[in-house]
Design a protein around this motif. Structure first.
Motif, PDB file in Angstrom:
ATOM      1  N   SER A   1     -24.189 -29.032  57.881  1.00 31.97           N
ATOM      2  CA  SER A   1     -25.315 -29.318  56.985  1.00 31.97           C
ATOM      3  C   SER A   1     -25.343 -28.308  55.838  1.00 31.97           C
ATOM      4  N   GLU A   2     -25.239 -27.035  56.185  1.00 29.08           N
ATOM      5  CA  GLU A   2     -25.267 -26.004  55.144  1.00 29.08           C
ATOM      6  C   GLU A   2     -24.057 -26.136  54.230  1.00 29.08           C
ATOM      7  N   ALA A   3     -22.897 -26.463  54.819  1.00 25.87           N
ATOM      8  CA  ALA A   3     -21.683 -26.617  54.003  1.00 25.87           C
ATOM      9  C   ALA A   3     -21.842 -27.772  53.019  1.00 25.87           C
ATOM     10  N   SER A   4     -22.462 -28.855  53.464  1.00 20.97           N
ATOM     11  CA  SER A   4     -22.571 -30.017  52.570  1.00 20.97           C
ATOM     12  C   SER A   4     -23.397 -29.651  51.341  1.00 20.97           C
ATOM     13  N   ALA A   5     -24.401 -28.793  51.530  1.00 24.91           N
ATOM     14  CA  ALA A   5     -25.204 -28.344  50.387  1.00 24.91           C
ATOM     15  C   ALA A   5     -24.420 -27.323  49.551  1.00 24.91           C
ATOM     16  N   ASN A   6     -23.807 -26.342  50.205  1.00 19.81           N
ATOM     17  CA  ASN A   6     -23.087 -25.298  49.470  1.00 19.81           C
ATOM     18  C   ASN A   6     -21.920 -25.839  48.654  1.00 19.81           C
ATOM     19  N   LEU A   7     -21.220 -26.820  49.194  1.00 25.76           N
ATOM     20  CA  LEU A   7     -20.025 -27.317  48.509  1.00 25.76           C
ATOM     21  C   LEU A   7     -20.358 -28.334  47.418  1.00 25.76           C
ATOM     22  N   ALA A   8     -21.639 -28.623  47.247  1.00 24.53           N
ATOM     23  CA  ALA A   8     -22.036 -29.532  46.158  1.00 24.53           C
ATOM     24  C   ALA A   8     -21.686 -28.945  44.794  1.00 24.53           C
ATOM     25  N   ARG A   9     -21.561 -27.606  44.728  1.00 19.73           N
ATOM     26  CA  ARG A   9     -21.280 -26.970  43.423  1.00 19.73           C
ATOM     27  C   ARG A   9     -19.860 -27.244  42.940  1.00 19.73           C
ATOM     28  N   PHE A  10     -18.995 -27.704  43.822  1.00 25.80           N
ATOM     29  CA  PHE A  10     -17.624 -27.983  43.387  1.00 25.80           C
ATOM     30  C   PHE A  10     -17.573 -29.412  42.846  1.00 25.80           C
ATOM     31  N   ASP A  11     -17.647 -29.510  41.522  1.00 27.22           N
ATOM     32  CA  ASP A  11     -17.799 -30.820  40.885  1.00 27.22           C
ATOM     33  C   ASP A  11     -16.732 -31.059  39.822  1.00 27.22           C
ATOM     34  N   GLY A  12     -15.779 -30.148  39.716  1.00 27.45           N
ATOM     35  CA  GLY A  12     -14.738 -30.315  38.708  1.00 27.45           C
ATOM     36  C   GLY A  12     -15.169 -29.818  37.335  1.00 27.45           C
ATOM     37  N   VAL A  13     -16.416 -29.349  37.219  1.00 24.49           N
ATOM     38  CA  VAL A  13     -16.896 -28.870  35.923  1.00 24.49           C
ATOM     39  C   VAL A  13     -16.887 -27.354  35.896  1.00 24.49           C
ATOM     40  N   ARG A  14     -17.541 -26.773  36.903  1.00 25.00           N
ATOM     41  CA  ARG A  14     -17.745 -25.332  36.836  1.00 25.00           C
ATOM     42  C   ARG A  14     -16.570 -24.509  37.315  1.00 25.00           C
ATOM     43  N   TYR A  15     -15.944 -24.938  38.399  1.00 21.52           N
ATOM     44  CA  TYR A  15     -14.797 -24.156  38.888  1.00 21.52           C
ATOM     45  C   TYR A  15     -13.654 -25.090  39.230  1.00 21.52           C
ATOM     46  N   GLY A  16     -12.475 -24.571  39.142  1.00 26.19           N
ATOM     47  CA  GLY A  16     -11.308 -25.199  39.708  1.00 26.19           C
ATOM     48  C   GLY A  16     -10.809 -26.420  38.979  1.00 26.19           C
ATOM     49  N   VAL A  17     -10.165 -27.266  39.762  1.00 22.61           N
ATOM     50  CA  VAL A  17      -9.378 -28.358  39.205  1.00 22.61           C
ATOM     51  C   VAL A  17     -10.268 -29.551  38.870  1.00 22.61           C
ATOM     52  N   ARG A  18      -9.995 -30.195  37.719  1.00 27.06           N
ATOM     53  CA  ARG A  18     -10.706 -31.425  37.365  1.00 27.06           C
ATOM     54  C   ARG A  18      -9.706 -32.578  37.369  1.00 27.06           C
ATOM     55  N   THR A  19     -10.166 -33.734  37.842  1.00 30.82           N
ATOM     56  CA  THR A  19      -9.277 -34.895  37.874  1.00 30.82           C
ATOM     57  C   THR A  19      -8.762 -35.229  36.473  1.00 30.82           C
ATOM     58  N   GLU A  20      -7.576 -35.812  36.421  1.00 36.54           N
ATOM     59  CA  GLU A  20      -6.962 -36.144  35.127  1.00 36.54           C
ATOM     60  C   GLU A  20      -7.433 -37.510  34.629  1.00 36.54           C
ATOM     61  N   ASN A  21      -7.833 -38.358  35.559  1.00 38.45           N
ATOM     62  CA  ASN A  21      -8.069 -39.749  35.175  1.00 38.45           C
ATOM     63  C   ASN A  21      -9.436 -40.276  35.607  1.00 38.45           C
ATOM     64  N   ALA A  22     -10.452 -39.896  34.837  1.00 39.75           N
ATOM     65  CA  ALA A  22     -11.789 -40.398  35.156  1.00 39.75           C
ATOM     66  C   ALA A  22     -12.304 -41.241  33.993  1.00 39.75           C
ATOM     67  N   ASP A  23     -13.068 -42.307  34.326  1.00 39.74           N
ATOM     68  CA  ASP A  23     -13.597 -43.190  33.284  1.00 39.74           C
ATOM     69  C   ASP A  23     -14.914 -42.679  32.732  1.00 39.74           C
ATOM     70  N   ASN A  24     -15.702 -42.054  33.613  1.00 41.50           N
ATOM     71  CA  ASN A  24     -17.017 -41.570  33.181  1.00 41.50           C
ATOM     72  C   ASN A  24     -17.376 -40.340  34.012  1.00 41.50           C
ATOM     73  N   MET A  25     -18.570 -39.818  33.788  1.00 44.96           N
ATOM     74  CA  MET A  25     -18.919 -38.543  34.412  1.00 44.96           C
ATOM     75  C   MET A  25     -18.987 -38.637  35.942  1.00 44.96           C
ATOM     76  N   ILE A  26     -19.687 -39.653  36.450  1.00 45.24           N
ATOM     77  CA  ILE A  26     -19.824 -39.792  37.910  1.00 45.24           C
ATOM     78  C   ILE A  26     -18.439 -39.968  38.551  1.00 45.24           C
ATOM     79  N   ASP A  27     -17.650 -40.779  37.913  1.00 54.85           N
ATOM     80  CA  ASP A  27     -16.287 -41.008  38.374  1.00 54.85           C
ATOM     81  C   ASP A  27     -15.497 -39.684  38.400  1.00 54.85           C
ATOM     82  N   MET A  28     -15.766 -38.833  37.419  1.00 53.58           N
ATOM     83  CA  MET A  28     -15.072 -37.554  37.342  1.00 53.58           C
ATOM     84  C   MET A  28     -15.471 -36.651  38.524  1.00 53.58           C
ATOM     85  N   PHE A  29     -16.780 -36.600  38.831  1.00 53.22           N
ATOM     86  CA  PHE A  29     -17.225 -35.824  40.002  1.00 53.22           C
ATOM     87  C   PHE A  29     -16.517 -36.339  41.253  1.00 53.22           C
ATOM     88  N   LYS A  30     -16.597 -37.658  41.415  1.00 55.02           N
ATOM     89  CA  LYS A  30     -16.079 -38.259  42.654  1.00 55.02           C
ATOM     90  C   LYS A  30     -14.589 -38.006  42.812  1.00 55.02           C
TER      91      LYS A  30
END
Ligand code: GLN
Length: 448
Positions: free
Chosen positions: A289-318
């Motif tokens: 439960s705590e991990a699911s909340a803590n790992l919400a910050r990994f969204d491809g925007v703030r840290y680390g790798v971002r997907t190369e092929n997203a159509d829109n913002m939600i798609d990019m997070f996913k």
């Protein structure tokens, strides 16, 4: 020492795989600077150390063992523990391999390459601080930092035949430790000896205003507690810790250790931790439960790798999350999200919190009459690479003896107490009262 450390790494690390990143140039420069430093009386002067890769190091890659952070090369600050080590003039040799986001018990969940057990590379080193334990056991560094949420310092220490302490919750700052389960996570030292361990804890413990769960307590000189005297020490041995499921060789090694304590004038009695049988289920609900909340910050925007092929913002997070996280991390995020979802919260998360209190109460009651609780660290010695990886529940059960300690928030250490017939180390676990690391160390040291 720094040169010796890198030489040893060159000799063995292509078999052990303890390190994910080496900081060779900076470490050598630091060593040169220290050679000329007249102020050489600091507690860890010039000592080569390794840092688990979920502890943030300024401008030094910090991956958490995850592909998501494989390019996180330039963190902006140091974790408080790293600052404290630097102040005592240690040298950071590099960053140590781990199960992705500290989720795992074998290092096989590292998204880079699994660390191997230096005693026999067919076996796992334990996890999630497997790189930390293996680096010390293989003689690559003199100490390492790990983190322990449900056993991740003590279990790999047991499997690799080194000393590993999970401090009392709140004793060591979590500022700069990438959060897995914030109410359980603690940083602690892995070392060859109890004395080394006490020395490192003296440096890293203490109040930190950057961590709101950091306790404001005085830090004693733990090394002064190592008197060798355990006369009149009262030891509790929970019958659940020597029950079915615990391997006979492990039981025998623990019984032999208890005989050593008797010969030193200590006494022991059997007690019960009646709610410990619920600990694994409770832990996996709360930690996920705590991990699911803590790992919400990994969204491809703030840290680390971002997907190369997203159509829109939600798609990019996913897509960033689908591509970045490994299988075990996704399993935990789904489990935790489910347990916290409306309509299920009371049935799972809240219930687990209540059971957590019962588990803590079991310990409090025992500590009214006894100084320490002793048992094995793990039910078995190290298992083979590949043996449990396809069966998460069997893997989870490996932590049955370490998890209650995190749920109760008390300190626990693993010290080597023998070898199995296959020549693999066995760990003795010594658990103490909240903030009574001194007694834990004294007990461990007397046995060593
Ligand atoms: N092995 C346990 C888990 O997978 C504990 C991990 C830890 O202490 N970080 O969650």
């Amino acid at each position: 020492l720094v040169e010796a450390s890198y030489n040893r790494i060159k000799e063995v690390d292509d078999q052990v795989h303890a390190f994910l990143t080496l900081d060779e140039e900076n470490a050598r420069a630091k060593a040169k600077e220290l050679d000329q430093d007249p102020d050489n009386n600091t507690k860890l002067f010039g000592i080569p150390s390794g840092i688990k890769d979920n502890i943030v190091t300024k401008a030094l890659r910090t991956t958490c063992g995850s592909q998501f952070l494989r390019n996180f090369d330039d963190p902006l600050y140091n974790a408080t523990v790293v600052e404290k080590l630097r102040a005592e003039k240690t040298v950071t040799i590099g960053k140590l391999n781990m199960d992705e986001f500290a989720m795992g018990s074998s290092n096989e969940n590292s998204s880079f390459t699994p660390t191997r057990n230096p005693w026999n590379t067919d076996y796992v080193p334990g996890g999630s601080s497997g790189g930390s334990a293996a680096s010390v056991a293989a003689g690559e560094v003199l100490f390492a930092l790990g983190s322990d949420t449900g056993g991740s310092i003590r279990q790999p220490a047991a499997f690799c035949g080194v000393v590993g302490l999970k401090p009392t919750y709140g004793l060591v700052s979590r500022f700069g430790l990438v959060a897995f389960a914030s109410s359980l996570d603690q940083i602690g030292p892995l070392t060859r000896t109890v004395e080394d361990n006490a020395r490192v804890l003296e440096v890293i413990a203490g109040h930190d205003s950057m961590d709101s769960t950091s306790a404001n307590v005085d830090i004693p000189e733990y090394t002064k507690a190592l008197t060798g005297d355990v006369k009149d020490l009262k030891i509790a041995v929970p019958k659940e810790y020597l029950a079915e499921g615990v391997n006979p060789e492990v039981k025998e090694a623990v019984m032999n250790a208890l005989k050593v304590y008797e010969s030193l004038g200590a006494t022991w009695e059997e007690v019960s931790l009646p709610h410990s049988k619920y600990a694994v289920a409770t832990y996996y609900l709360l930690a996920s439960s705590e991990a699911s909340a803590n790992l919400a910050r990994f969204d491809g925007v703030r840290y680390g790798v971002r997907t190369e092929n997203a159509d829109n913002m939600i798609d990019m997070f996913k897509k960033s999350r689908s591509e970045g996280f490994g299988e075990e991390v996704k399993r935990r995020i789904m489990l935790g999200t489910f347990a916290l979802s409306s309509g299920y919260y009371d049935a799972y998360y809240k219930k687990a919190q209540k059971v957590r209190t019962l588990i803590k109460n079991d310990f409090d009651k025992i500590f009214e009459d006894y100084d320490v609780v002793i048992g094995p660290t793990t039910p078995t010695p190290a298992f083979k690479v590949g043996e449990k990886i396809d069966d998460p529940l069997t893997m989870y059960a490996n932590d049955i003896l370490t998890i209650p300690v995190n749920l109760a928030g008390v300190p626990g250490i693993s010290v080597p107490c023998g070898l199995s017939d296959d020549g693999l180390p066995i760990g003795l676990q010594i658990i103490g009262k909240h903030f009574d690391e001194s007694t834990v160390y004294r007990t461990a040291h007397a046995f060593e």
